[in-house]
Each structure stands twice: as C-alpha cells, then as structure tokens.
Design a protein around this motif. Structure first.
Motif, PDB file in Angstrom:
ATOM      1  N   VAL A 121      -3.784  -5.380  13.794  1.00 33.46           N
ATOM      2  CA  VAL A 121      -2.109  -4.697  14.090  1.00 33.46           C
ATOM      3  C   VAL A 121      -1.930  -3.951  12.758  1.00 33.46           C
ATOM      4  O   VAL A 121      -1.733  -3.201  12.093  1.00 33.46           O
ATOM      5  N   GLY A 122      -0.905  -5.143  11.635  1.00 34.82           N
ATOM      6  CA  GLY A 122      -0.904  -4.526  10.815  1.00 34.82           C
ATOM      7  C   GLY A 122      -1.709  -4.099   9.777  1.00 34.82           C
ATOM      8  O   GLY A 122      -1.214  -3.172   8.802  1.00 34.82           O
ATOM      9  N   GLY A 123      -3.008  -4.363   9.400  1.00 34.94           N
ATOM     10  CA  GLY A 123      -3.927  -3.852   8.679  1.00 34.94           C
ATOM     11  C   GLY A 123      -4.341  -2.244   9.641  1.00 34.94           C
ATOM     12  O   GLY A 123      -4.055  -1.534   8.001  1.00 34.94           O
ATOM     13  N   MET A 124      -4.376  -2.073  10.907  1.00 35.27           N
ATOM     14  CA  MET A 124      -4.364  -0.869  10.940  1.00 35.27           C
ATOM     15  C   MET A 124      -3.008  -0.108  10.402  1.00 35.27           C
ATOM     16  O   MET A 124      -3.382   1.587  10.071  1.00 35.27           O
ATOM     17  N   LEU A 125      -2.131  -0.407  10.932  1.00 36.35           N
ATOM     18  CA  LEU A 125      -0.500   0.394  10.177  1.00 36.35           C
ATOM     19  C   LEU A 125      -1.309   0.689   9.334  1.00 36.35           C
ATOM     20  O   LEU A 125      -0.579   1.922   8.308  1.00 36.35           O
ATOM     21  N   ALA A 126      -1.518   0.072   7.932  1.00 35.42           N
ATOM     22  CA  ALA A 126      -1.276  -0.236   6.624  1.00 35.42           C
ATOM     23  C   ALA A 126      -2.196   1.145   6.279  1.00 35.42           C
ATOM     24  O   ALA A 126      -2.200   1.397   5.810  1.00 35.42           O
ATOM     25  N   GLU A 127      -3.505   0.879   6.650  1.00 38.61           N
ATOM     26  CA  GLU A 127      -4.495   1.604   6.325  1.00 38.61           C
ATOM     27  C   GLU A 127      -4.299   3.099   6.998  1.00 38.61           C
ATOM     28  O   GLU A 127      -4.390   4.144   6.101  1.00 38.61           O
ATOM     29  N   ALA A 128      -3.595   3.455   8.396  1.00 37.07           N
ATOM     30  CA  ALA A 128      -2.912   4.819   8.283  1.00 37.07           C
ATOM     31  C   ALA A 128      -1.804   5.265   7.853  1.00 37.07           C
ATOM     32  O   ALA A 128      -2.066   6.167   7.420  1.00 37.07           O
ATOM     33  N   LEU A 129      -1.325   4.797   7.541  1.00 35.04           N
ATOM     34  CA  LEU A 129      -0.275   5.106   6.700  1.00 35.04           C
ATOM     35  C   LEU A 129      -0.338   4.894   5.337  1.00 35.04           C
ATOM     36  O   LEU A 129      -0.031   5.990   4.701  1.00 35.04           O
ATOM     37  N   ILE A 187      -8.361  11.150  -2.822  1.00 37.38           N
ATOM     38  CA  ILE A 187     -10.121  11.924  -1.696  1.00 37.38           C
ATOM     39  C   ILE A 187     -10.657  10.574  -1.092  1.00 37.38           C
ATOM     40  O   ILE A 187     -11.265  10.448  -0.150  1.00 37.38           O
ATOM     41  N   CYS A 188     -11.142  10.207  -2.384  1.00 36.28           N
ATOM     42  CA  CYS A 188     -12.616   8.544  -2.788  1.00 36.28           C
ATOM     43  C   CYS A 188     -11.822   7.288  -1.617  1.00 36.28           C
ATOM     44  O   CYS A 188     -11.724   7.155  -0.688  1.00 36.28           O
ATOM     45  N   LEU A 189     -10.630   7.273  -1.810  1.00 36.90           N
ATOM     46  CA  LEU A 189      -9.270   6.202  -1.369  1.00 36.90           C
ATOM     47  C   LEU A 189      -9.560   6.519  -0.037  1.00 36.90           C
ATOM     48  O   LEU A 189      -8.872   5.235   1.080  1.00 36.90           O
ATOM     49  N   GLY A 190      -9.297   8.241   0.140  1.00 33.25           N
ATOM     50  CA  GLY A 190      -8.310   7.866   1.796  1.00 33.25           C
ATOM     51  C   GLY A 190      -9.312   7.946   2.593  1.00 33.25           C
ATOM     52  O   GLY A 190      -9.288   7.421   3.615  1.00 33.25           O
ATOM     53  N   LEU A 191     -10.606   8.098   2.427  1.00 37.17           N
ATOM     54  CA  LEU A 191     -11.876   8.067   3.014  1.00 37.17           C
ATOM     55  C   LEU A 191     -11.970   6.568   3.464  1.00 37.17           C
ATOM     56  O   LEU A 191     -12.953   6.022   3.900  1.00 37.17           O
ATOM     57  N   ALA A 192     -12.179   5.954   1.846  1.00 36.60           N
ATOM     58  CA  ALA A 192     -12.723   4.700   2.273  1.00 36.60           C
ATOM     59  C   ALA A 192     -10.891   4.021   3.422  1.00 36.60           C
ATOM     60  O   ALA A 192     -11.295   2.585   3.964  1.00 36.60           O
ATOM     61  N   ALA A 193     -10.012   4.266   3.278  1.00 35.04           N
ATOM     62  CA  ALA A 193      -9.055   3.840   3.822  1.00 35.04           C
ATOM     63  C   ALA A 193      -9.326   4.124   5.349  1.00 35.04           C
ATOM     64  O   ALA A 193      -9.326   3.462   6.705  1.00 35.04           O
ATOM     65  N   LEU A 194     -10.075   5.533   5.762  1.00 35.37           N
ATOM     66  CA  LEU A 194     -10.205   5.822   7.468  1.00 35.37           C
ATOM     67  C   LEU A 194     -11.698   4.794   7.444  1.00 35.37           C
ATOM     68  O   LEU A 194     -11.595   3.869   8.746  1.00 35.37           O
ATOM     69  N   SER A 195     -12.145   4.002   6.737  1.00 37.82           N
ATOM     70  CA  SER A 195     -13.274   3.026   6.818  1.00 37.82           C
ATOM     71  C   SER A 195     -12.265   1.131   7.539  1.00 37.82           C
ATOM     72  O   SER A 195     -12.657   0.945   7.628  1.00 37.82           O
ATOM     73  N   TRP A 196     -11.911   1.499   6.482  1.00 36.84           N
ATOM     74  CA  TRP A 196     -11.330  -0.040   6.363  1.00 36.84           C
ATOM     75  C   TRP A 196     -10.137  -0.211   7.822  1.00 36.84           C
ATOM     76  O   TRP A 196      -9.780  -1.300   8.246  1.00 36.84           O
ATOM     77  N   CYS A 242       0.846  -1.222   0.024  1.00 32.48           N
ATOM     78  CA  CYS A 242       0.118   0.246  -0.117  1.00 32.48           C
ATOM     79  C   CYS A 242       1.169   0.835   0.297  1.00 32.48           C
ATOM     80  O   CYS A 242       0.247   2.294  -0.637  1.00 32.48           O
ATOM     81  N   LEU A 243       1.933   1.253   0.848  1.00 32.77           N
ATOM     82  CA  LEU A 243       2.759   2.802   1.078  1.00 32.77           C
ATOM     83  C   LEU A 243       3.516   2.676  -0.904  1.00 32.77           C
ATOM     84  O   LEU A 243       3.300   4.239  -1.024  1.00 32.77           O
ATOM     85  N   LEU A 244       4.044   1.648  -1.384  1.00 31.14           N
ATOM     86  CA  LEU A 244       4.215   2.067  -2.246  1.00 31.14           C
ATOM     87  C   LEU A 244       2.848   2.398  -3.676  1.00 31.14           C
ATOM     88  O   LEU A 244       3.502   3.271  -4.516  1.00 31.14           O
ATOM     89  N   ALA A 245       1.660   1.701  -3.478  1.00 30.64           N
ATOM     90  CA  ALA A 245       1.150   2.278  -4.346  1.00 30.64           C
ATOM     91  C   ALA A 245       0.772   3.744  -4.511  1.00 30.64           C
ATOM     92  O   ALA A 245       0.509   4.505  -5.343  1.00 30.64           O
ATOM     93  N   THR A 303       0.201   8.719   3.450  1.00 30.29           N
ATOM     94  CA  THR A 303       1.271   8.623   1.893  1.00 30.29           C
ATOM     95  C   THR A 303       0.214   9.183   1.219  1.00 30.29           C
ATOM     96  O   THR A 303       0.248   9.926   0.556  1.00 30.29           O
ATOM     97  N   ASN A 304      -1.107   9.410   1.427  1.00 29.01           N
ATOM     98  CA  ASN A 304      -1.876   9.384   0.517  1.00 29.01           C
ATOM     99  C   ASN A 304      -1.791  10.822   0.383  1.00 29.01           C
ATOM    100  O   ASN A 304      -2.501  11.673  -0.558  1.00 29.01           O
ATOM    101  N   ALA A 305      -1.933  11.272   1.632  1.00 23.57           N
ATOM    102  CA  ALA A 305      -2.191  12.756   1.433  1.00 23.57           C
ATOM    103  C   ALA A 305      -1.412  13.916   1.348  1.00 23.57           C
ATOM    104  O   ALA A 305      -1.784  14.728   0.616  1.00 23.57           O
ATOM    105  N   ILE A 306      -0.423  13.389   1.113  1.00 24.33           N
ATOM    106  CA  ILE A 306       0.945  13.435   1.364  1.00 24.33           C
ATOM    107  C   ILE A 306       1.001  13.575  -0.671  1.00 24.33           C
ATOM    108  O   ILE A 306       1.231  15.106  -0.850  1.00 24.33           O
ATOM    109  N   THR A 307       0.547  12.774  -0.747  1.00 23.06           N
ATOM    110  CA  THR A 307       0.458  12.474  -2.579  1.00 23.06           C
ATOM    111  C   THR A 307      -0.736  13.156  -3.140  1.00 23.06           C
ATOM    112  O   THR A 307      -0.472  14.212  -4.398  1.00 23.06           O
ATOM    113  N   ILE A 308      -1.913  13.930  -2.307  1.00 21.90           N
ATOM    114  CA  ILE A 308      -3.104  14.811  -3.142  1.00 21.90           C
ATOM    115  C   ILE A 308      -2.237  16.111  -2.691  1.00 21.90           C
ATOM    116  O   ILE A 308      -2.058  16.970  -4.073  1.00 21.90           O
TER     117      ILE A 308
END
Length: 175
Positions: A143-151, A124-133, A21-24, A155-160
């Motif tokens: 724990v890994g999933g929460m870290l993945a979605e938080a990061l 932006i939509c994918l960021g909102l989806a990440a919060l729900s995930w 996800c971080l790479l994506a 990362t998505n916000a920085i890319t935006i």
C-alpha cells in the motif's frame, strides 16, 4: 506471526519511501531530486525484500547504483549500457514470473531517462517508470509503495508543469 511482522515492516518502508519521493519530485533541481531518490530507493529495496519480491529488490538496488552513476557520468551511453546489462542479468537470476515484468520496464525506462535526458524530458521518463513501479508495488500488495508511486507521478507532473511554465516565462535561463 513472522509474516505479519514482515508485511508490516514492508508497509513501513513504503511510507518512508513515499515521504522521500515527494520531497524529491517536488524539487526543481536535478541534483536534489537524485540525492533524495537515492534514500527513497534504499527504503524501497528493503520493502521489496520484506515482501520477497526478489527481482524488484535486486533492480531497486541497481536503481541506487544507477542514480549514483548517472550523477557521475551524465550522458554516458557506455555506463548506461552497463547498467542495463546488469539489470538484465539481475532480472534473469531472480525471475519468479510475469509479475516481475513491471519492475524490469521501470528500471529500463528510468535508466534511459536518467542517462540521456535532464529537466522535463528526464522527469517524463521517470513518470513512466513510476507508473511501472506502481504496478510492481500493486502486485506485491504494498500500500505504501502504491501511494508513493501514485503521488510521485502526480508530484512529478506538477513539477513538469512548473518547469515548463518557468521555461516559457524565462527562456534564457533554460538555454
């Protein structure tokens, strides 16, 4: 003992998803983003299966299908509607309780974003989806999933921000 192995394996797949996800989301190119998301969601689906979160697992498999369809049929409202209907059916068949609701919200927002938008709006939509995930992962204890979605969210916000800065600097490239 088997439960601990299953939980450990679930955590492992959450970490694999985190890396993908971080790479994506660090990518400015939509095609690369989508390709890496396919791989990350395979790992997420395996993680949800190992945590016995059946709605999240089913919807994550449909996320994989959605990504492939959104790449092939961008902007298709008919295909988008089909994905949303399939998601609704999958959710009804696997529903275990209100803890499944965040996965449904994530799937819906992500589907609309991927089919109807691109660039910043899609992210932006994918960021909102990440919060729900994130909430879905928290409810199953990943724990890994929460870290993945938080990061992913950060990362998505920085890319935006980077895309918006580039759009201001080079407006002709975004026309």
């Amino acid at each position: 003992m088997l439960d601990s192995y299953s939980a450990l394996a679930g955590q492992f797949f959450g970490v694999i998803s985190l890396i993908l996800c971080l790479l994506a989301f660090a990518s400015k190119r939509d095609e690369r983003l989508m390709g890496l998301l396919l791989s990350a969601n395979v790992a997420f689906a395996l993680q949800f299966v190992l945590f016995e979160s059946w709605t999240a697992a089913a919807l994550t498999v449909l996320v994989i299908v959605r990504i492939a369809l959104a790449r092939r049929y961008p902007g298709s409202k008919g295909v988008m509607a089909g994905v949303l209907v399939a998601s609704g059916v999958a959710a009804l068949l696997t529903w275990q309780g209100w803890t499944d609701f965040p996965a449904i919200v994530a799937m819906t927002v992500g589907t609309v974003g991927m089919f109807l938008f691109h660039g910043i709006s899609m992210r932006i939509c994918l960021g909102l989806a990440a919060l729900s995930w994130f909430l879905s992962h928290a409810l199953v204890g990943s724990v890994g999933g929460m870290l993945a979605e938080a990061l992913v969210f950060v990362t998505n916000a920085i890319t935006i921000y980077r895309l918006e800065r580039a759009r201001r600097r080079y407006p002709q490239a975004f026309e």
